[in-house]
Design a protein around this motif. Structure first.
Motif, PDB file in Angstrom:
ATOM      1  N   ILE A  82      -0.289  -4.242   9.777  1.00  0.00           N
ATOM      2  CA  ILE A  82      -0.588  -4.436   8.352  1.00  0.00           C
ATOM      3  C   ILE A  82      -1.535  -5.619   8.169  1.00  0.00           C
ATOM      4  O   ILE A  82      -1.357  -6.458   7.282  1.00  0.00           O
ATOM      5  CB  ILE A  82       0.710  -4.610   7.503  1.00  0.00           C
ATOM      6  N   ASP A  83      -2.551  -5.709   9.055  1.00  0.00           N
ATOM      7  CA  ASP A  83      -3.419  -6.876   8.974  1.00  0.00           C
ATOM      8  C   ASP A  83      -4.901  -6.517   8.850  1.00  0.00           C
ATOM      9  O   ASP A  83      -5.764  -7.341   9.125  1.00  0.00           O
ATOM     10  CB  ASP A  83      -3.176  -7.812  10.165  1.00  0.00           C
ATOM     11  N   HIS A  84      -5.191  -5.284   8.476  1.00  0.00           N
ATOM     12  CA  HIS A  84      -6.573  -4.953   8.125  1.00  0.00           C
ATOM     13  C   HIS A  84      -6.969  -5.810   6.918  1.00  0.00           C
ATOM     14  O   HIS A  84      -6.116  -6.117   6.070  1.00  0.00           O
ATOM     15  CB  HIS A  84      -6.652  -3.467   7.777  1.00  0.00           C
ATOM     16  N   ALA A  85      -8.230  -6.201   6.852  1.00  0.00           N
ATOM     17  CA  ALA A  85      -8.676  -7.075   5.753  1.00  0.00           C
ATOM     18  C   ALA A  85      -8.289  -6.495   4.388  1.00  0.00           C
ATOM     19  O   ALA A  85      -7.868  -7.227   3.481  1.00  0.00           O
ATOM     20  CB  ALA A  85     -10.178  -7.286   5.821  1.00  0.00           C
ATOM     21  N   VAL A  86      -8.411  -5.188   4.252  1.00  0.00           N
ATOM     22  CA  VAL A  86      -8.058  -4.570   2.963  1.00  0.00           C
ATOM     23  C   VAL A  86      -6.559  -4.731   2.702  1.00  0.00           C
ATOM     24  O   VAL A  86      -6.136  -5.056   1.592  1.00  0.00           O
ATOM     25  CB  VAL A  86      -8.468  -3.079   2.946  1.00  0.00           C
ATOM     26  N   GLN A  87      -5.766  -4.556   3.721  1.00  0.00           N
ATOM     27  CA  GLN A  87      -4.313  -4.709   3.533  1.00  0.00           C
ATOM     28  C   GLN A  87      -3.953  -6.158   3.211  1.00  0.00           C
ATOM     29  O   GLN A  87      -3.103  -6.425   2.358  1.00  0.00           O
ATOM     30  CB  GLN A  87      -3.569  -4.252   4.787  1.00  0.00           C
ATOM     31  N   LYS A  88      -4.639  -7.086   3.900  1.00  0.00           N
ATOM     32  CA  LYS A  88      -4.369  -8.506   3.620  1.00  0.00           C
ATOM     33  C   LYS A  88      -4.690  -8.814   2.157  1.00  0.00           C
ATOM     34  O   LYS A  88      -3.936  -9.516   1.485  1.00  0.00           O
ATOM     35  CB  LYS A  88      -5.218  -9.382   4.519  1.00  0.00           C
ATOM     36  N   ALA A  89      -5.833  -8.293   1.718  1.00  0.00           N
ATOM     37  CA  ALA A  89      -6.228  -8.545   0.325  1.00  0.00           C
ATOM     38  C   ALA A  89      -5.246  -7.877  -0.637  1.00  0.00           C
ATOM     39  O   ALA A  89      -4.895  -8.434  -1.676  1.00  0.00           O
ATOM     40  CB  ALA A  89      -7.637  -8.026   0.083  1.00  0.00           C
ATOM     41  N   TRP A  90      -4.791  -6.687  -0.277  1.00  0.00           N
ATOM     42  CA  TRP A  90      -3.830  -5.957  -1.121  1.00  0.00           C
ATOM     43  C   TRP A  90      -2.543  -6.769  -1.273  1.00  0.00           C
ATOM     44  O   TRP A  90      -1.957  -6.822  -2.344  1.00  0.00           O
ATOM     45  CB  TRP A  90      -3.537  -4.592  -0.483  1.00  0.00           C
ATOM     46  N   ILE A  91      -2.122  -7.388  -0.165  1.00  0.00           N
ATOM     47  CA  ILE A  91      -0.885  -8.174  -0.211  1.00  0.00           C
ATOM     48  C   ILE A  91      -1.118  -9.467  -0.986  1.00  0.00           C
ATOM     49  O   ILE A  91      -0.321  -9.848  -1.839  1.00  0.00           O
ATOM     50  CB  ILE A  91      -0.367  -8.442   1.226  1.00  0.00           C
ATOM     51  N   GLU A  92      -2.257 -10.096  -0.722  1.00  0.00           N
ATOM     52  CA  GLU A  92      -2.561 -11.352  -1.410  1.00  0.00           C
ATOM     53  C   GLU A  92      -2.625 -11.140  -2.929  1.00  0.00           C
ATOM     54  O   GLU A  92      -2.118 -11.946  -3.701  1.00  0.00           O
ATOM     55  CB  GLU A  92      -3.899 -11.871  -0.899  1.00  0.00           C
ATOM     56  N   MET A  93      -3.234 -10.050  -3.348  1.00  0.00           N
ATOM     57  CA  MET A  93      -3.388  -9.790  -4.786  1.00  0.00           C
ATOM     58  C   MET A  93      -2.190  -9.029  -5.350  1.00  0.00           C
ATOM     59  O   MET A  93      -2.187  -8.678  -6.526  1.00  0.00           O
ATOM     60  CB  MET A  93      -4.647  -8.959  -5.045  1.00  0.00           C
ATOM     61  N   GLN A  94      -1.213  -8.730  -4.499  1.00  0.00           N
ATOM     62  CA  GLN A  94      -0.010  -8.005  -4.951  1.00  0.00           C
ATOM     63  C   GLN A  94      -0.414  -6.773  -5.765  1.00  0.00           C
ATOM     64  O   GLN A  94      -0.034  -6.619  -6.927  1.00  0.00           O
ATOM     65  CB  GLN A  94       0.884  -8.948  -5.771  1.00  0.00           C
ATOM     66  N   VAL A  95      -1.203  -5.921  -5.110  1.00  0.00           N
ATOM     67  CA  VAL A  95      -1.777  -4.770  -5.826  1.00  0.00           C
ATOM     68  C   VAL A  95      -0.748  -3.694  -6.164  1.00  0.00           C
ATOM     69  O   VAL A  95      -0.643  -3.290  -7.313  1.00  0.00           O
ATOM     70  CB  VAL A  95      -2.943  -4.150  -5.018  1.00  0.00           C
ATOM     71  N   PRO A  96       0.010  -3.178  -5.198  1.00  0.00           N
ATOM     72  CA  PRO A  96       0.814  -1.987  -5.497  1.00  0.00           C
ATOM     73  C   PRO A  96       1.895  -2.237  -6.546  1.00  0.00           C
ATOM     74  O   PRO A  96       2.459  -3.318  -6.611  1.00  0.00           O
ATOM     75  CB  PRO A  96       1.472  -1.650  -4.158  1.00  0.00           C
ATOM     76  N   GLN A  97       2.134  -1.218  -7.339  1.00  0.00           N
ATOM     77  CA  GLN A  97       3.344  -1.234  -8.184  1.00  0.00           C
ATOM     78  C   GLN A  97       4.316  -0.252  -7.545  1.00  0.00           C
ATOM     79  O   GLN A  97       5.032  -0.612  -6.633  1.00  0.00           O
ATOM     80  CB  GLN A  97       3.000  -0.936  -9.639  1.00  0.00           C
ATOM     81  N   CYS A  98       4.278   1.018  -7.974  1.00  0.00           N
ATOM     82  CA  CYS A  98       5.156   1.962  -7.273  1.00  0.00           C
ATOM     83  C   CYS A  98       4.677   2.169  -5.842  1.00  0.00           C
ATOM     84  O   CYS A  98       5.445   2.496  -4.962  1.00  0.00           O
ATOM     85  CB  CYS A  98       5.256   3.290  -8.022  1.00  0.00           C
ATOM     86  N   GLY A  99       3.384   2.012  -5.618  1.00  0.00           N
ATOM     87  CA  GLY A  99       2.843   2.093  -4.269  1.00  0.00           C
ATOM     88  C   GLY A  99       2.430   3.478  -3.829  1.00  0.00           C
ATOM     89  O   GLY A  99       1.795   3.638  -2.775  1.00  0.00           O
ATOM     90  N   TYR A 100       2.763   4.481  -4.608  1.00  0.00           N
ATOM     91  CA  TYR A 100       2.579   5.854  -4.124  1.00  0.00           C
ATOM     92  C   TYR A 100       1.112   6.201  -3.913  1.00  0.00           C
ATOM     93  O   TYR A 100       0.766   6.914  -2.980  1.00  0.00           O
ATOM     94  CB  TYR A 100       3.235   6.833  -5.101  1.00  0.00           C
ATOM     95  N   CYS A 101       0.239   5.723  -4.783  1.00  0.00           N
ATOM     96  CA  CYS A 101      -1.190   6.057  -4.666  1.00  0.00           C
ATOM     97  C   CYS A 101      -1.894   5.181  -3.656  1.00  0.00           C
ATOM     98  O   CYS A 101      -3.064   5.396  -3.360  1.00  0.00           O
ATOM     99  CB  CYS A 101      -1.886   5.880  -6.017  1.00  0.00           C
ATOM    100  N   GLN A 102      -1.198   4.127  -3.167  1.00  0.00           N
ATOM    101  CA  GLN A 102      -1.929   3.047  -2.497  1.00  0.00           C
ATOM    102  C   GLN A 102      -2.457   3.406  -1.118  1.00  0.00           C
ATOM    103  O   GLN A 102      -3.485   2.867  -0.699  1.00  0.00           O
ATOM    104  CB  GLN A 102      -1.079   1.774  -2.453  1.00  0.00           C
TER     105      GLN A 102
END
Ligand code: FES
Ligand code: FES
Lengths: 152, 720
Positions: A82-102
């Motif tokens: 879970i350390d791809h740059a996009v995933q890191k940014a997703w975690i940093e910005m707390q993007v997902p809500q339900c997460g299903y579309c993510q």
């Protein structure tokens, strides 16, 4: 029915299914990777986005047999930890809500950043328009893509 | 089902079988009686009638049981945090286990009404605090030192003078034998490490890697797949069906009748069962089904709209009366009235309805479901099949969105019936077309509004009459009375009207309708707050000042408006061609407001910015609150400018996302969220309040920019 081989995340899977079966169901129910999601079945929501030789496609509307001999990458294949740059940014910005579309959002974003390492808002609109998010995480997706561009 | 945070182990997610090994469990009983027991297995505790939300195993593993389903609103972090904060454990490394409706976890096992944090804030903190006090006491006893010299931190108890420490795992057994404190001391909020902070959500890494397990992802040995054909026309009866072609499809293993039960409706359905989902779908396409539409295929939105207009002429039942509206209105020198319309909309979570059910030995049932109501499922299905609670195991999965749709159990019932019929575990998975076509839907509400003003613009009389079908399916429903669910909030706004008479007219509707995120406030706020704007215009007043003028007494509403005025720089002139609008709405779930700025673009408008203020009192995770409001704005925008659901020939015109469109990223306005959290005893909801005031603030802004008053949703934002 013919048996064919799908190469998913650099691993070969021999499967024997209806060649018209969408790649989505082959990945989920035969390869057994559940990160790729079903949302509409008609290429409208993007939940099923995977990469075929690096290009994002909607796996719900793509016959499994047509993917044989190509490299398929799913959400599970973009990083081990879970350390791809996009995933890191997703975690940093707390993007997902339900997460299903993510999973689909992330696969579209990864492909975007490969083509355009520093996308503008307009680039993001164009590349991400095919991915619906009913929870409405779009504002964070946009910031996270900009953030990922810095992290790459 | 368990979702491990620290160590991500896929097999563990899918094969969770229960907690084994000795543990220490603490909880509060339903009647507030506390108790602790030492147990060999989590399941054993049931007989003590406790609600054991915390379990500490000898090896130090800590499990927090979470009674609030996670559907995107963040309860996977917010609820366990309430316990973890007081227990002095970090959330990382803790196992969070969703409860499955077991009675020992109490009656609150559901998520809806923005109630999760509101309802548990003190109760669950007490659970954590009790456990901590017992662990500290156990350490003091073991060290033979005064308990005052000991404190807990990071899942350990420390002895201050000597500096020695001991982990919770080593204390669990001794602690379990101690008396549970009756009045555990709660932490001073200034010492909080988790609550009130932007704590990262433990589910985010799972949801950023495809590892979060949703209902749709569940696979159990021997499982088969079902696709269920429902009549597209509501209220049709099954006449006959031919499944010979379906049964020839490779991979199809059977065709079964079942029923979809929703509220007062029971619909016959035909399920095609396949070795895999694709086979089930292909088989379903090959079915020939004959339905008797019973005349329902004549139903359409146009006629129904006319029917609601006709009903609006009725007096209606009184919802609330203040002073003498009729006299004040007839005497008023300035009068205005307006009629507002809103559409039917779908919930459309991106994860379609699905459920896995498995009967074994004829009387044991296991269910895996993305649901908002684990407690409800336990109740309904133990009763229906007359089995004891221990015979039903429910795994509450992450929900891929819910928005009220997963308060209902129609799709669970289908899986349970089918597994019983064929004696195998069955996964029912609805298609997107099923989801869009079958509902339930948020019903439309129509509103007739009237106001009487004095010559100098004071409000003398106000009336909001609601005309709508009801989402309340009760046998004793009385059509001659008002229905608080359908007049939600209209009589509770803080505006000081000297004379007010609000009314309700009930309409018949044969299509399943249901609670939707922010329920009826999502439609009524549009009418209510747009009309307040019309009154301000008629009174020749600034819409913000007009509202504040109706709020002479202190109230949260007034504070929200004042905050909005400040953060949006309300008094600062906008560029030419721009306009700004304001709206607020208070209802059972909470209170929020918006100022929205738009600019003219062609024949339509562009949303430049939305400023939101949400009033909470107490906040558990500010960043999560912001996310909820951002999301609510998107959902409200979709409901305002996209087609919604319309009916022709007795069925929905929209079948999938190509026609039932949702707002996409390119249409996302900038949303800036401000939280009012002044502490204190009141705790308001987060998930819903950001929705209702969005559409009226937008339409009021459009009026300010263009002079066009929008009284009907949806509207075309590119051509207003
Ligand atoms: S499931 Fe493929 S685009 Fe929606
Ligand atoms: S996070 Fe729920 S649909 Fe996107």
């Amino acid at each position: 029915m013919p048996e064919y081989t799908l190469n998913v995340n650099n691993k070969d899977y021999k499967i024997d299914v209806d060649p018209q079966m969408p790649l989505l169901w082959a990945i989920r129910d035969f390869v057994g990777l559940k990160g790729t999601k079903f949302g509409c079945g008609i290429a409208q929501c993007g939940a099923c986005t995977v990469h075929l030789d690096g290009t994002p496609i909607r796996s719900c509307s793509f016959p499994a047999s047509a993917a044989a001999g190509k490299k398929i990458t799913t959400i599970e294949g973009i990083s081990e930890n879970i350390d791809h740059a996009v995933q890191k940014a997703w975690i940093e910005m707390q993007v997902p809500q339900c997460g299903y579309c993510q999973s689909g959002q992330i696969m579209s974003a990864v492909a975007l950043l490969k083509n355009k390492p520093h996308p503008t808002d307009a680039d993001i609109d164009a590349a991400m328009q095919g991915n619906l998010c009913r929870c409405g995480t779009y504002q964070r997706i946009r910031s996270a893509i900009h953030r990922a561009a810095e992290l790459v | 089902m368990e979702q491990v945070i620290s160590k991500i182990d896929r097999r563990k997610f899918l094969k969770f079988t229960g907690i084994t090994g000795a543990g220490f469990i603490i909880g509060l009983s339903l009647k507030g009686k506390a108790g602790a027991v030492s147990v060999a297995k989590a399941g054993d505790v049931a007989s003590y009638g406790l609600t054991p939300f915390v379990m500490i195993e000898k090896n130090g593993t800590i499990t927090i049981f979470n009674p609030k389903p996670e559907m995107g609103q963040g309860t996977f972090q917010s609820i366990p945090s309430l316990i973890a904060e007081e227990l002095e454990v970090p959330l990382t490394g803790v196992i969070i286990q969703q409860t499955g409706g077991e009675k020992r976890f109490g009656p609150g096992q559901s998520a809806g009404g923005s109630s999760s944090v509101r309802g548990s804030y003190f109760e669950l903190r007490k659970v954590g605090a009790s456990a901590k006090e017992m662990l500290v006491q156990a350490a003091a006893n073991q060290w033979k030192v005064p308990v005052e010299e000991c404190y807990a931190e990071d899942a350990k108890v420390y002895h201050k003078p000597s500096g020695k420490s001991i982990g919770y795992g080593d204390l669990a057994e001794a602690a379990a034998k101690l008396e549970v404190p009756k009045n555990p001391k709660l932490k001073d909020p200034k010492d909080f490490k988790l609550l009130g902070k932007n704590t990262p959500r433990p589910d985010i890494p799972l949801k950023s890697s495809g590892r979060a397990v949703f209902g749709i992802d569940v696979e159990v040995p021997g499982m088969v797949y079902a696709s269920v054909a429902h009549s597209p026309v509501f209220g049709a009866k099954l006449v006959s069906y031919d499944d010979s072609a379906a049964k020839k499809v490779k991979g199809v293993i059977g065709v079964e009748k079942c029923q979809r039960i929703f509220g007062p409706y029971t619909y016959d359905c035909i399920a095609v069962i396949g070795e895999n989902y694709w086979a089930a779908i292909q088989g379903r396409k090959a079915l020939t089904i004959k339905w008797d539409n019973q005349g329902n295929d004549k139903f359409n939105s146009k006629d129904y709209t006319q029917y609601l207009h006709d009903l609006s002429k009725q007096d209606g039942a009184i919802d609330k009366e203040v002073g003498d509206f009729d006299k004040a209105y007839s005497d008023a020198p300035v009068k205005l009235d307006a009629f507002y319309e809103t559409p039917v909309v779908s919930h459309s979570p991106i994860e379609p309805m699905n459920c896995v059910a498995s009967w074994t030995d004829g009387n044991k049932l296991e269910i895996w479901a993305s649901t908002q109501v684990p407690g409800g499922i336990m109740n309904e299905f133990t009763k229906k099949y007359n089995i004891p609670e221990e015979n039903l195991t429910l795994h509450t999965m992450f929900s891929g969105g819910a928005f009220g749709r997963r308060l209902y159990t129609d799709f669970v019932g289908e899986a349970v019936q089918l597994s019983k019929a064929i004696g195998k575990p069955v996964k029912v998975l609805w298609t997107r077309e099923d989801d869009t076509e079958q509902g339930p839907f948020r019903p439309m509400t129509f509103s007739a509004l009237k106001a009487g003003l004095s010559a100098d613009g004071k409000t003398l009389a106000f009336q909001h009459k609601v005309i709508s079908p009801t989402i309340r399916y009760s046998k004793n429903y009385d059509k001659t009375k008002t229905d608080g669910t359908m007049t939600e909030g209209i009589s509770e706004q803080k505006y000081e009207f000297p004379n007010m008479k609000n009314l309700y007219v009930n309409a018949d509707f044969h299509i399943p309708v249901a609670a939707w995120r922010a329920v009826t406030s999502t439609t009524l706020a549009f009418a209510h707050e747009s009309f307040i704007d019309e009154m301000a215009v008629k009174a020749n007043k600034d819409p913000m000042e007009f509202r504040l003028g109706l709020l002479t007494k202190d109230s949260d509403t007034k504070t929200v408006l004042q905050k909005l005025k400040e953060v949006s720089n309300w008094d600062k002139p906008l560029p030419a061609g721009w306009g700004r609008g304001v709206a607020q709405y208070e209802f059972f779930a909470g209170l929020a407001g918006y100022v929205i700025e738009v600019s003219k673009k062609g024949n339509g408008v562009n949303i430049e910015k939305a400023y939101a203020v949400i009033d909470l009192g107490t906040v558990v995770n500010p960043d999560m609150v912001k996310a909820q409001v951002e999301g609510a704005a998107v959902m409200a925008l979709t409901a305002a400018i996209k087609s919604g659901i319309t009916f022709e020939n007795g069925q929905t015109v929209q079948k999938n996302f190509n026609t039932n469109q949702l707002v996409r990223i390119n249409e996302m306005p900038k949303v800036e969220v401000h939280i009012l959290a002044n502490g204190g005893p009141k705790i308001k909801g987060v998930g819903e309040p950001g929705l209702p005031p969005f559409a009226p603030a937008l339409c009021n802004a459009i009026y300010a920019a263009t002079g066009k008053r929008i009284r009907k949703l949806p509207f075309d934002i590119h051509n207003v």
